[in-house]
Design an enzyme around this catalytic site. Structure first.
Site, PDB file in Angstrom:
ATOM      1  N   CYS A  69      42.978  50.616  40.304  1.00 49.74           N
ATOM      2  CA  CYS A  69      43.583  49.539  41.101  1.00 49.74           C
ATOM      3  C   CYS A  69      44.285  48.512  40.208  1.00 49.74           C
ATOM      4  CB  CYS A  69      42.487  48.886  41.939  1.00 49.74           C
ATOM      5  SG  CYS A  69      42.952  47.343  42.734  1.00 49.74           S
ATOM      6  N   CYS A  72      43.083  44.928  40.698  1.00 54.45           N
ATOM      7  CA  CYS A  72      41.729  44.810  40.130  1.00 54.45           C
ATOM      8  C   CYS A  72      41.808  44.598  38.619  1.00 54.45           C
ATOM      9  CB  CYS A  72      40.905  46.059  40.424  1.00 54.45           C
ATOM     10  SG  CYS A  72      40.615  46.382  42.172  1.00 54.45           S
TER      11      CYS A  72
END
Length: 144
Positions: A69, A72
């Site tokens: 991600c 993230c």
């Protein structure tokens, strides 16, 4: 704050009773003698998750994330910096939703990163999307 707090050791998972006035003095675990706070987010798994959520008397901020991600990865350094600011009043931890899919499903994580603040085993607040360190700290302080 009460006279003493229950805190789960990040190393051996033992529950420690620490006088609240000693919280900022870098307490060690009574069982394994390692620091209870180590200046970095914990990596929680299905095996350690419930113990930390249910047995810590301080709030726990969880970052549900995944290694692939982009947002993230962008937020990860801010989350680490937030540890320095929020510990020992708040425990910060991460859950990899790829390797711990059951936890992601149990807590209905639909997008990542998602921050979830728990206290006493109950969810207090939830926020999806990457945030900077000051936004993380402000959000936690509003909701804890």
């Amino acid at each position: 704050m009460t006279d003493s707090l229950h805190l789960v050791c990040p190393n051996c998972q033992a529950v420690n009773r620490v006088p609240s006035m000693r919280l900022a003095q870098h307490p060690n675990c009574g069982k394994c003698h390692q620091p209870i706070f180590n200046g970095k987010p914990l990596e929680l798994t299905a095996a350690t998750f419930q113990s930390h959520i249910l047995n810590n008397d301080i709030p726990i901020l969880l970052d549900f994330w995944a290694p692939w991600c982009g947002p993230c990865k962008m937020m990860a350094p801010a989350f680490v910096q937030a540890v320095v600011i929020l510990e020992p009043r708040v425990r910060l931890a991460k859950v990899d939703t790829d390797s711990e899919q059951g936890l992601g499903n149990q807590y209905v994580i639909r997008s990542i990163p998602t921050l979830v603040l728990f206290k006493g085993g109950k969810e207090l607040a939830r926020q999806s999307g990457a945030m900077g360190v000051q936004d993380i700290v402000k959000w936690v302080n509003i909701h804890k």
